[in-house]
Design an enzyme around this catalytic site. Structure first.
Site, PDB file in Angstrom:
ATOM      1  N   CYS A 150      -3.971  -4.446   8.220  1.00 22.99           N
ATOM      2  CA  CYS A 150      -5.190  -3.906   8.847  1.00 22.99           C
ATOM      3  C   CYS A 150      -5.486  -4.484  10.224  1.00 22.99           C
ATOM      4  O   CYS A 150      -5.640  -3.748  11.196  1.00 22.99           O
ATOM      5  CB  CYS A 150      -6.370  -4.140   7.921  1.00 22.99           C
ATOM      6  SG  CYS A 150      -6.227  -3.173   6.419  1.00 22.99           S
ATOM      7  N   LYS A 180     -15.785   0.793   9.911  1.00 19.44           N
ATOM      8  CA  LYS A 180     -14.603   0.023   9.500  1.00 19.44           C
ATOM      9  C   LYS A 180     -13.872  -0.540  10.718  1.00 19.44           C
ATOM     10  O   LYS A 180     -13.443  -1.703  10.737  1.00 19.44           O
ATOM     11  CB  LYS A 180     -13.675   0.944   8.689  1.00 19.44           C
ATOM     12  CG  LYS A 180     -12.289   0.407   8.431  1.00 19.44           C
ATOM     13  CD  LYS A 180     -12.258  -0.702   7.421  1.00 19.44           C
ATOM     14  CE  LYS A 180     -10.902  -1.363   7.425  1.00 19.44           C
ATOM     15  NZ  LYS A 180     -10.722  -2.360   6.401  1.00 19.44           N
TER      16      LYS A 180
HETATM   17  N1  LIG Z   1      -4.305  -3.413   2.658  1.00 20.39           N
HETATM   18  C1  LIG Z   1      -5.561  -3.700   2.890  1.00 20.39           C
HETATM   19  O1  LIG Z   1      -5.966  -4.815   2.708  1.00 20.39           O
HETATM   20  C2  LIG Z   1      -6.551  -2.654   3.344  1.00 20.39           C
HETATM   21  C3  LIG Z   1      -7.878  -2.989   3.391  1.00 20.39           C
HETATM   22  C4  LIG Z   1      -8.802  -2.025   3.746  1.00 20.39           C
HETATM   23  C5  LIG Z   1      -8.377  -0.747   4.081  1.00 20.39           C
HETATM   24  N2  LIG Z   1      -7.062  -0.434   4.081  1.00 20.39           N
HETATM   25  C6  LIG Z   1      -6.667   0.925   4.434  1.00 20.39           C
HETATM   26  O2  LIG Z   1      -6.398   1.627   3.218  1.00 20.39           O
HETATM   27  C7  LIG Z   1      -5.321   2.546   3.424  1.00 20.39           C
HETATM   28  C8  LIG Z   1      -4.234   2.266   2.412  1.00 20.39           C
HETATM   29  O3  LIG Z   1      -3.726   0.965   2.651  1.00 20.39           O
HETATM   30  P1  LIG Z   1      -2.698   0.288   1.652  1.00 20.39           P
HETATM   31  O4  LIG Z   1      -2.577  -1.118   2.094  1.00 20.39           O
HETATM   32  O5  LIG Z   1      -3.085   0.572   0.244  1.00 20.39           O
HETATM   33  O6  LIG Z   1      -1.360   1.119   2.014  1.00 20.39           O
HETATM   34  P2  LIG Z   1      -0.042   1.247   1.122  1.00 20.39           P
HETATM   35  O7  LIG Z   1       1.034   1.649   2.051  1.00 20.39           O
HETATM   36  O8  LIG Z   1       0.132   0.028   0.280  1.00 20.39           O
HETATM   37  O9  LIG Z   1      -0.375   2.435   0.124  1.00 20.39           O
HETATM   38  C9  LIG Z   1      -0.369   3.785   0.475  1.00 20.39           C
HETATM   39  C10 LIG Z   1       0.205   4.563  -0.701  1.00 20.39           C
HETATM   40  O10 LIG Z   1       0.035   5.959  -0.465  1.00 20.39           O
HETATM   41  C11 LIG Z   1       1.185   6.627  -0.977  1.00 20.39           C
HETATM   42  N3  LIG Z   1       1.255   7.948  -0.345  1.00 20.39           N
HETATM   43  C12 LIG Z   1       1.636   8.283   0.911  1.00 20.39           C
HETATM   44  N4  LIG Z   1       1.515   9.604   1.111  1.00 20.39           N
HETATM   45  C13 LIG Z   1       1.054  10.126  -0.054  1.00 20.39           C
HETATM   46  C14 LIG Z   1       0.707  11.425  -0.481  1.00 20.39           C
HETATM   47  N5  LIG Z   1       0.786  12.477   0.335  1.00 20.39           N
HETATM   48  N6  LIG Z   1       0.265  11.587  -1.749  1.00 20.39           N
HETATM   49  C15 LIG Z   1       0.167  10.540  -2.596  1.00 20.39           C
HETATM   50  N7  LIG Z   1       0.463   9.274  -2.237  1.00 20.39           N
HETATM   51  C16 LIG Z   1       0.901   9.077  -0.985  1.00 20.39           C
HETATM   52  C17 LIG Z   1       2.337   5.696  -0.615  1.00 20.39           C
HETATM   53  O11 LIG Z   1       3.473   5.949  -1.395  1.00 20.39           O
HETATM   54  C18 LIG Z   1       1.703   4.335  -0.908  1.00 20.39           C
HETATM   55  O12 LIG Z   1       1.931   3.931  -2.237  1.00 20.39           O
HETATM   56  C19 LIG Z   1      -4.893   2.389   4.880  1.00 20.39           C
HETATM   57  O13 LIG Z   1      -5.551   3.354   5.659  1.00 20.39           O
HETATM   58  C20 LIG Z   1      -5.382   1.000   5.239  1.00 20.39           C
HETATM   59  O14 LIG Z   1      -5.623   0.867   6.612  1.00 20.39           O
HETATM   60  C21 LIG Z   1      -6.134  -1.359   3.699  1.00 20.39           C
END
Ligand SMILES: NC(=O)c1ccc[n+]([C@@H]2O[C@H](COP(=O)([O-])OP(=O)(O)OC[C@H]3O[C@@H](n4cnc5c(N)ncnc54)[C@H](O)[C@@H]3O)[C@@H](O)[C@H]2O)c1
Length: 460
Positions: free
Chosen positions: A286, A228
């Site tokens: 990201c 990734k």
């Molecule tokens: N946004 C993108 O396009 C994308 C693409 C690929 C990978 N990622 C990766 O995926 C992961 C998530 O990204 P995202 O954009 O969805 O982030 P985000 O901040 O939108 O979502 C994360 C969620 O996790 C929840 N959370 C935090 N701690 C928690 C816990 N202990 N228990 C339950 N829920 C909890 C938060 O409230 C939030 O809703 C990251 O590592 C990111 O790098 C993101």
């Protein structure tokens, strides 16, 4: 209560998954979790999202999401209406599901280091309800060894169970991009790095039947974690190169898109050269952090890596560069920014999404706000409360009121809606000799000039 997917024979897992006689718990129902959960529910799976934010849980259970991804609201509404999708803050539901997918956030710390606190908290909470047969899949973007050296020990110590023996554990990077997340989740090949072969097979079976996708199984979780980071480092560096080519083409009076289009016809290795597009900046959750994860990794290994710092530094110059282009274009028309009306079109970090997280548009807008110009901002994708994270100027309700009497149109996100109003109509509304700075190169220069604009793109 289900007996679990892990530890069964291949044929049993196949039957379990094929018949969707099992549930999927998605921990962390933010951008990625909601896309994954809503798509799996749409494909017939019982899905429960677990999130610590009450607002997220309430929204989902009312059939809504504020994740600004095209098509997602409808999937969420349908999933909830059909009784296949719900959300909760109670980790107890994990016991009722065979598959647990973890997608909590992994932000960048103040010293450009990865923060994995939410991964640790999620591991502790999942582990309290872990039982034999569970398959746990981590999907958050993390530095190599996070799955096996941070996530796994917490799961094992808290639950008293062993990974690869009592429960399955794998890392599968999520590689989708905002704006086309649903399509990409259903089409990008899955990479699996598991702690043992049985976990890998159970995981591959899930994805084969859930999404119709075959998986690429790599040696171990740390390899999959590195995949990734390699993907996003490549994208950020490639865009940095396109951006520097654009700066050169600006000075030489060439069209960088012609250069890139023709350059990309050259076969190299098993594919062609594939230079991506320049723009006014790189943003989002990201690409702005994952190269720094690699940089930090290099530091921990005693390596002085140049590539991640270079890609980040180059791409971070683009908002300032764009503002400089605007100043010059106005000066060429005998105007100054402070005496001009400027219409900014689009503040999301990319075209056709309302996501403003770490958007590069914020830097251009801040410079405009400081300049004393008369500023109008329009973005049909971004809700007013999200817009406040970018600008203190209230959003204009429509493109026509934003563009009226403007000395410059500055396209910072090339949303498709901006193409629905004919350019001649926009030119009629705007002031004479109106500058059209296309920060996303999403308009045809000839058409914009024919309509009467002083058009300029990034590198063209
Ligand atoms: N946004 C993108 O396009 C994308 C693409 C690929 C990978 N990622 C990766 O995926 C992961 C998530 O990204 P995202 O954009 O969805 O982030 P985000 O901040 O939108 O979502 C994360 C969620 O996790 C929840 N959370 C935090 N701690 C928690 C816990 N202990 N228990 C339950 N829920 C909890 C938060 O409230 C939030 O809703 C990251 O590592 C990111 O790098 C993101």
């Amino acid at each position: 209560m289900a007996r679990g997917a892990f530890g069964r024979s291949d044929a049993e897992i196949d039957l379990l998954v094929r018949g969707m006689r099992s549930g999927i718990a998605v921990v962390g129902f933010g951008y990625i979790g909601t896309v994954i959960g809503a798509v799996l529910a749409d494909r017939g799976w019982p899905v429960v999202g677990i999130d610590v934010r009450d607002s997220v849980v309430d929204d989902i259970n009312s059939g809504r999401t504020n994740v600004p991804e095209p098509g997602l609201g409808e999937l969420v509404a349908n999933g909830v209406r059909a009784g296949r999708l719900r959300a909760t803050a109670d980790y107890g539901v994990i016991a009722e599901n065979d598959f647990i997918i973890v997608t909590v956030g992994t932000p960048l710390g103040p010293d450009y280091e990865p923060i994995v606190d939410d991964i640790k908290a999620a591991a502790r909470a999942v582990a309290q309800h872990l039982r034999e047969g569970h398959l746990v899949i981590l999907k958050s973007t993390v530095p190599p060894d996070t799955t096996e050296k941070i996530f796994l020990p917490i799961l094992e110590e808290t639950s008293g169970l062993r990974a690869g023996v009592d429960f399955g554990l794998a890392f599968c990077p999520e590689r989708l991009a905002e704006g086309q997340a649903i399509r990409e989740f259903l089409s990008i090949p899955i990479v699996i790095g598991a702690v043992d072969e049985r976990s890998a097979r159970a995981c591959a079976t899930l994805w084969r039947h859930a999404l119709g996708l075959e998986s690429i199984v790599v040696e171990d979780p740390r390899t999959a974690e590195m995949v990734k980071l390699a993907d996003n480092l490549w994208i950020d560096l490639n865009i940095a190169m396109a951006n520097e080519l654009a700066k050169v083409c600006d000075r030489l009076g060439m069209d960088v898109l012609q250069v890139i289009g023709a350059a990309n016809s050259m076969p190299k290795g098993s594919h062609n050269v594939n230079i991506l597009s320049p723009s006014m900046g790189v943003g989002g959750y990201c690409l702005t952090k994952d190269p720094w994860f690699v940089n930090h990794l290099g530091e921990t290994l005693g390596l002085d890596l140049q590539v991640p710092r270079t890609s980040r530094t180059v791409n971070d110059t683009m908002p300032g560069y764009t503002y400089g282009l605007l100043t010059q274009l106005l000066a060429d028309q005998g105007k100054t920014i402070e005496d001009s009306k400027i219409a900014v079109l689009g503040i999301a970090f990319k075209n056709n999404t309302g996501d403003c997280r770490l958007t590069p548009t914020k830097y251009v807008v801040s410079l405009l706000e400081e300049s004393g110009c008369q500023l109008c901002v329009h973005d049909p994708w971004v809700p007013e409360d999200e817009a406040h994270t970018v600008t203190s100027v209230p959003l204009s309700p429509d493109i026509e009121s934003a563009v009226k009497d403007a000395d410059a149109l500055v396209v910072l996100a090339g949303h498709r809606e901006f193409h629905q109003t004919p350019l001649v109509r926009l030119a009629d509304l705007a002031a004479d000799r109106c500058v059209f700075l296309d920060g996303r190169n999403s308009f045809d220069p000839a058409a914009a000039r024919a309509a009467g604009f002083v058009y300029k793109g990034i590198g063209r």
